[in-house]
Design a protein around this motif. Structure first.
Motif, PDB file in Angstrom:
ATOM      1  N   LEU A 175       0.828   2.858   0.739  1.00 19.27           N
ATOM      2  CA  LEU A 175      -0.065   3.827   0.096  1.00 19.27           C
ATOM      3  C   LEU A 175       0.150   5.226   0.677  1.00 19.27           C
ATOM      4  CD1 LEU A 175      -2.954   1.325   0.152  1.00 19.27           C
ATOM      5  CD2 LEU A 175      -2.201   2.473  -1.927  1.00 19.27           C
ATOM      6  N   ALA A 176       0.172   5.316   1.996  1.00 18.66           N
ATOM      7  CA  ALA A 176       0.287   6.629   2.642  1.00 18.66           C
ATOM      8  C   ALA A 176       1.669   7.240   2.404  1.00 18.66           C
ATOM      9  CB  ALA A 176       0.026   6.489   4.138  1.00 18.66           C
TER      10      ALA A 176
ATOM     11  N   GLU B 158      11.808   2.345   2.409  1.00 20.21           N
ATOM     12  CA  GLU B 158      10.910   1.181   2.369  1.00 20.21           C
ATOM     13  C   GLU B 158      11.768  -0.055   2.631  1.00 20.21           C
ATOM     14  OE1 GLU B 158       7.639   0.208   2.262  1.00 20.21           O
ATOM     15  OE2 GLU B 158       8.646  -1.728   2.437  1.00 20.21           O
TER      16      GLU B 158
ATOM     17  N   ARG C 135      10.964  -3.310   2.335  1.00 24.74           N
ATOM     18  CA  ARG C 135      10.577  -4.623   1.821  1.00 24.74           C
ATOM     19  C   ARG C 135      11.560  -5.337   0.895  1.00 24.74           C
ATOM     20  NH1 ARG C 135       6.049  -4.063  -0.936  1.00 24.74           N
ATOM     21  NH2 ARG C 135       5.482  -2.028  -0.093  1.00 24.74           N
TER      22      ARG C 135
ATOM     23  N   CYS D  53      -4.484  -6.934   0.079  1.00 22.24           N
ATOM     24  CA  CYS D  53      -5.559  -7.929   0.068  1.00 22.24           C
ATOM     25  C   CYS D  53      -6.408  -7.704  -1.172  1.00 22.24           C
ATOM     26  CB  CYS D  53      -6.331  -7.802   1.374  1.00 22.24           C
ATOM     27  SG  CYS D  53      -7.621  -9.012   1.588  1.00 22.24           S
TER      28      CYS D  53
ATOM     29  N   ILE E  87      13.921   1.161   8.921  1.00 25.67           N
ATOM     30  CA  ILE E  87      14.238   2.208   9.907  1.00 25.67           C
ATOM     31  C   ILE E  87      13.850   1.656  11.268  1.00 25.67           C
ATOM     32  CG2 ILE E  87      13.575   4.529  10.689  1.00 25.67           C
ATOM     33  CD1 ILE E  87      15.391   4.556   8.243  1.00 25.67           C
TER      34      ILE E  87
ATOM     35  N   SER F  19       7.282  -2.608  11.468  1.00 29.71           N
ATOM     36  CA  SER F  19       8.263  -3.597  11.945  1.00 29.71           C
ATOM     37  C   SER F  19       8.430  -3.474  13.464  1.00 29.71           C
ATOM     38  CB  SER F  19       9.600  -3.397  11.239  1.00 29.71           C
ATOM     39  OG  SER F  19      10.230  -2.234  11.724  1.00 29.71           O
TER      40      SER F  19
ATOM     41  N   GLN G 130      -2.725   4.127   7.840  1.00 32.74           N
ATOM     42  CA  GLN G 130      -3.554   3.326   8.744  1.00 32.74           C
ATOM     43  C   GLN G 130      -3.123   3.483  10.208  1.00 32.74           C
ATOM     44  OE1 GLN G 130      -5.763   0.724   7.342  1.00 32.74           O
ATOM     45  NE2 GLN G 130      -5.980  -0.721   9.000  1.00 32.74           N
TER      46      GLN G 130
ATOM     47  N   GLY H   3      -8.609   1.424   5.655  1.00 31.11           N
ATOM     48  CA  GLY H   3      -8.883   1.367   4.218  1.00 31.11           C
ATOM     49  C   GLY H   3      -7.766   1.974   3.385  1.00 31.11           C
ATOM     50  N   TYR H   4      -7.678   1.483   2.141  1.00 27.31           N
ATOM     51  CA  TYR H   4      -6.601   1.915   1.243  1.00 27.31           C
ATOM     52  C   TYR H   4      -6.627   3.425   1.006  1.00 27.31           C
ATOM     53  CZ  TYR H   4      -6.194  -3.049  -0.249  1.00 27.31           C
ATOM     54  OH  TYR H   4      -6.015  -4.398  -0.308  1.00 27.31           O
TER      55      TYR H   4
HETATM   56  C1  LIG Z   1      -4.093  -8.177   6.192  1.00 34.21           C
HETATM   57  C2  LIG Z   1      -4.681  -6.865   5.837  1.00 34.21           C
HETATM   58  C3  LIG Z   1      -5.609  -6.805   4.811  1.00 34.21           C
HETATM   59  C4  LIG Z   1      -6.175  -5.582   4.460  1.00 34.21           C
HETATM   60  N1  LIG Z   1      -7.066  -5.561   3.436  1.00 34.21           N
HETATM   61  C5  LIG Z   1      -7.610  -4.391   3.050  1.00 34.21           C
HETATM   62  C6  LIG Z   1      -8.499  -4.346   1.938  1.00 34.21           C
HETATM   63  O1  LIG Z   1      -8.789  -5.357   1.317  1.00 34.21           O
HETATM   64  N2  LIG Z   1      -9.027  -3.152   1.599  1.00 34.21           N
HETATM   65  C7  LIG Z   1      -8.708  -2.001   2.255  1.00 34.21           C
HETATM   66  O2  LIG Z   1      -9.201  -0.929   1.885  1.00 34.21           O
HETATM   67  N3  LIG Z   1      -7.853  -2.019   3.300  1.00 34.21           N
HETATM   68  C8  LIG Z   1      -7.301  -3.173   3.714  1.00 34.21           C
HETATM   69  N4  LIG Z   1      -6.435  -3.215   4.776  1.00 34.21           N
HETATM   70  C9  LIG Z   1      -6.233  -1.986   5.561  1.00 34.21           C
HETATM   71  C10 LIG Z   1      -5.305  -0.892   4.949  1.00 34.21           C
HETATM   72  O3  LIG Z   1      -6.018  -0.218   3.971  1.00 34.21           O
HETATM   73  C11 LIG Z   1      -4.022  -1.391   4.364  1.00 34.21           C
HETATM   74  O4  LIG Z   1      -3.287  -1.991   5.378  1.00 34.21           O
HETATM   75  C12 LIG Z   1      -3.189  -0.259   3.736  1.00 34.21           C
HETATM   76  O5  LIG Z   1      -2.153  -0.851   3.013  1.00 34.21           O
HETATM   77  C13 LIG Z   1      -2.639   0.719   4.741  1.00 34.21           C
HETATM   78  O6  LIG Z   1      -1.826   1.655   4.094  1.00 34.21           O
HETATM   79  P1  LIG Z   1      -0.520   2.244   4.793  1.00 34.21           P
HETATM   80  O7  LIG Z   1       0.186   3.068   3.792  1.00 34.21           O
HETATM   81  O8  LIG Z   1      -0.905   2.865   6.065  1.00 34.21           O
HETATM   82  O9  LIG Z   1       0.329   0.947   5.150  1.00 34.21           O
HETATM   83  P2  LIG Z   1       1.051  -0.077   4.153  1.00 34.21           P
HETATM   84  O10 LIG Z   1       0.425  -0.042   2.822  1.00 34.21           O
HETATM   85  O11 LIG Z   1       1.126  -1.378   4.887  1.00 34.21           O
HETATM   86  O12 LIG Z   1       2.509   0.516   4.020  1.00 34.21           O
HETATM   87  C14 LIG Z   1       3.432   0.539   5.077  1.00 34.21           C
HETATM   88  C15 LIG Z   1       4.795   0.276   4.497  1.00 34.21           C
HETATM   89  O13 LIG Z   1       5.778   0.507   5.494  1.00 34.21           O
HETATM   90  C16 LIG Z   1       6.801  -0.459   5.374  1.00 34.21           C
HETATM   91  N5  LIG Z   1       7.479  -0.539   6.671  1.00 34.21           N
HETATM   92  C17 LIG Z   1       6.993  -1.042   7.846  1.00 34.21           C
HETATM   93  N6  LIG Z   1       7.904  -0.864   8.828  1.00 34.21           N
HETATM   94  C18 LIG Z   1       8.984  -0.260   8.260  1.00 34.21           C
HETATM   95  C19 LIG Z   1      10.235   0.190   8.762  1.00 34.21           C
HETATM   96  N7  LIG Z   1      10.560   0.046  10.040  1.00 34.21           N
HETATM   97  N8  LIG Z   1      11.131   0.776   7.910  1.00 34.21           N
HETATM   98  C20 LIG Z   1      10.826   0.931   6.581  1.00 34.21           C
HETATM   99  N9  LIG Z   1       9.635   0.527   6.059  1.00 34.21           N
HETATM  100  C21 LIG Z   1       8.718  -0.046   6.891  1.00 34.21           C
HETATM  101  C22 LIG Z   1       6.053  -1.713   4.950  1.00 34.21           C
HETATM  102  O14 LIG Z   1       6.905  -2.616   4.292  1.00 34.21           O
HETATM  103  C23 LIG Z   1       4.980  -1.146   4.007  1.00 34.21           C
HETATM  104  O15 LIG Z   1       5.404  -1.111   2.685  1.00 34.21           O
HETATM  105  C24 LIG Z   1      -5.832  -4.398   5.163  1.00 34.21           C
HETATM  106  C25 LIG Z   1      -4.905  -4.475   6.189  1.00 34.21           C
HETATM  107  C26 LIG Z   1      -4.325  -5.694   6.533  1.00 34.21           C
HETATM  108  C27 LIG Z   1      -3.320  -5.744   7.631  1.00 34.21           C
END
Ligand SMILES: Cc1cc2nc3c(=O)[nH]c(=O)nc-3n(C[C@H](O)[C@H](O)[C@H](O)COP(=O)(O)OP(=O)(O)OC[C@H]3O[C@@H](n4cnc5c(N)ncnc54)[C@H](O)[C@@H]3O)c2cc1C
Length: 442
Positions: A12-13, A32, A34, A52, A122, A139, A338, A344-345
């Motif tokens: 998301l971020a 990314e 994945r 989730c 990365i 990771s 996060q 949160g999303y």
């Molecule tokens: C199990 C779980 C359930 C959650 N449920 C909720 C919920 O129901 N509601 C809510 O509001 N929040 C929830 N959260 C909290 C949070 O909102 C989410 O984790 C949200 O997706 C965080 O956004 P982000 O962009 O920071 O990380 P992410 O959406 O996780 O994105 C990070 C991305 O980075 C990629 N990545 C990681 N390492 C590397 C690398 N070395 N090189 C390249 N790519 C990489 C990953 O594949 C991923 O796509 C949850 C968290 C967890 C862990």
């Protein structure tokens, strides 16, 4: 320094950060992993997958999450645009069709002329400017690289979140201000318990329903992360000798030492929010509300946030990040999502947006001015970057982050809608002054 922006993590971020920069004419390379390396929770290779729930939280006018949504909309958020396009009926919440939502974001990112999407892991910190938005399940190799960069003690792997209560809902006739052994003024509000109340409370904690640990969350090693209900189950006296110990806390009027004390620690300077010290928990939310209302003074408590424990990679951001969301010691290395200590999303999306915009400013050789403190974006930004003396724990958007006392409005509904109104007006003034318009070519 590169004239293009590298973004690591297409969650998301990262998607939002890439979009914001690309829309302002900055070339972006988004990584990314994945398609090649999975995470323990993601199920697809789509960008911005919701791991989730498919709910983006409360959407009711006047609530803090709804304010954040409106602010993101007003700033041209890609995530909010996709959410609004693929919203599902969900009462007072904004829920989305998760597949269409992620597919929309993936399609728009892939089609953007300024974004190159690379499906790679990365493993080391790329050259600046870079936004690291790899989320709570970053990771392993990159986590190690981050840990080497910022110092092992500043990167955490678990959340142990205590509930936060609205100060206005505490019955202060049953509590008293005091710090243990008189050290530290009136930073703590104490809820004293007699023996009978304590025993009933311990039993209720043990009997309450718990959320089981997910497979990827195990094991929890640290004693400091131990859920309060697990401590309670170790023996009737454990809490009274642990997080609820009464020693050094005589009642200021009677001088009596209670059988046990729940300490509430000030969460902000204004004293509008307090956290329950040592009360990290895996109890289900309704049971938390029920059991914690047995604490004297908290019978009618309203919670800004409830407790939780789960796996989460995050930085001690207030010690590391400046007001531009990059490392104080490595300018141009931004963190977002996060991993900066929001929860949160949409909070993660918000941090992606701000890191992306901040990087745009740096690439253009300009200074980024942070969004105003009285907006949801500014309040979150302040929370993750303001130095503090206590421990730092991830936070979702809530009115406890705003200076609500200054408003002196007792009716909560009226107060909240005033905060929202002010926030949107203030953000709009900031946007205009910050010259962050979208390039007309997009
Ligand atoms: C199990 C779980 C359930 C959650 N449920 C909720 C919920 O129901 N509601 C809510 O509001 N929040 C929830 N959260 C909290 C949070 O909102 C989410 O984790 C949200 O997706 C965080 O956004 P982000 O962009 O920071 O990380 P992410 O959406 O996780 O994105 C990070 C991305 O980075 C990629 N990545 C990681 N390492 C590397 C690398 N070395 N090189 C390249 N790519 C990489 C990953 O594949 C991923 O796509 C949850 C968290 C967890 C862990």
């Amino acid at each position: 320094m590169n004239q293009f922006l590298t973004v690591v993590g297409g969650g998301l971020a990262g998607s939002e950060a890439a979009w914001q920069a690309a829309q302002r004419g900055i070339p972006v390379v988004l990584y990314e992993m994945r398609q090649t390396v999975p995470t323990p929770v993601h199920k697809t290779d789509q960008l911005a997958e919701l791991v989730c729930s498919n709910s983006l939280g409360n959407n009711q006018a006047g609530s803090a999450p709804s304010l954040l949504k409106n602010e993101l909309r007003s700033m041209g958020s890609l995530v909010m645009m996709a959410a609004d396009l693929h919203a599902l009926p969900a009462g007072g919440a904004l829920a989305v069709d998760r597949d269409l939502f992620s597919a929309e974001i993936t399609r728009r990112i892939e089609a953007h002329p300024n974004i190159t999407l690379r499906r790679e892991e990365i493993r080391d910190i790329p050259e600046a400017p870079v936004v690291l938005a790899t989320g709570p399940l970053t990771s392993e190799s990159l986590s190690e690289a981050i840990s080497r960069l910022v110092g092992q003690e500043y990167l955490y792997f678990y959340d142990a979140i205590s509930p936060i209560v609205d100060a206005a809902s505490i019955d202060t006739r049953k509590t008293f201000f005091a710090s243990r052994y008189g050290k530290g003024g009136d930073d703590y509000l104490n809820c004293p318990m007699d023996k009978e109340t304590y025993q009933r409370f311990v039993k209720a904690l043990i009997d309450a329903e718990k959320v089981p640990f997910a497979r990827f969350e195990k094991p929890i090693y640290f004693e400091g992360c131990m859920p309060i209900e697990e401590l309670a189950a170790r023996g009737e006296k454990t809490l009274a000798f642990g997080p609820m110990k009464p020693v050094g806390l005589p009642h200021p009027e009677t001088g009596k030492i209670a059988h046990a004390v729940v300490q509430l620690r000030r969460e902000n300077q204004e004293g509008t929010a307090y956290n329950l010290v040592g009360f990290q928990t895996k109890l289900k939310y309704p049971d938390q509300k029920r059991v914690f209302s047995m604490i004297p003074g908290l019978e009618n408590a309203e919670f800004f946030r409830l407790g939780a424990i789960h796996r989460n990679t995050f930085l001690n951001s207030p010690s590391l990040l400046g007001r531009e969301l990059d490392l104080i010691n490595r300018p141009g290395v931004y963190f977002a999502g996060q991993i900066v200590g929001v929860e949160g999303y949409l909070e993660s999306t918000a941090m992606g947006m701000l890191a992306g915009l901040s990087a745009v400013k740096r690439i253009r050789g300009e200074r980024f001015s942070t969004p105003p403190r009285d907006s949801a974006l500014g309040a979150l930004m302040t929370y993750v970057t303001e130095r503090r003396s206590g421990t730092f724990q991830p936070m979702n958007v809530n009115y406890g982050l705003f200076n609500v006392q200054e408003m002196k409005i007792r009716d909560k509904k009226v107060r909240n809608s005033k905060i929202s109104e002010n926030a949107l007006a203030s953000l709009s003034r900031w946007q205009e002054a910050a010259h962050l318009e979208v390039d007309s070519a997009f």
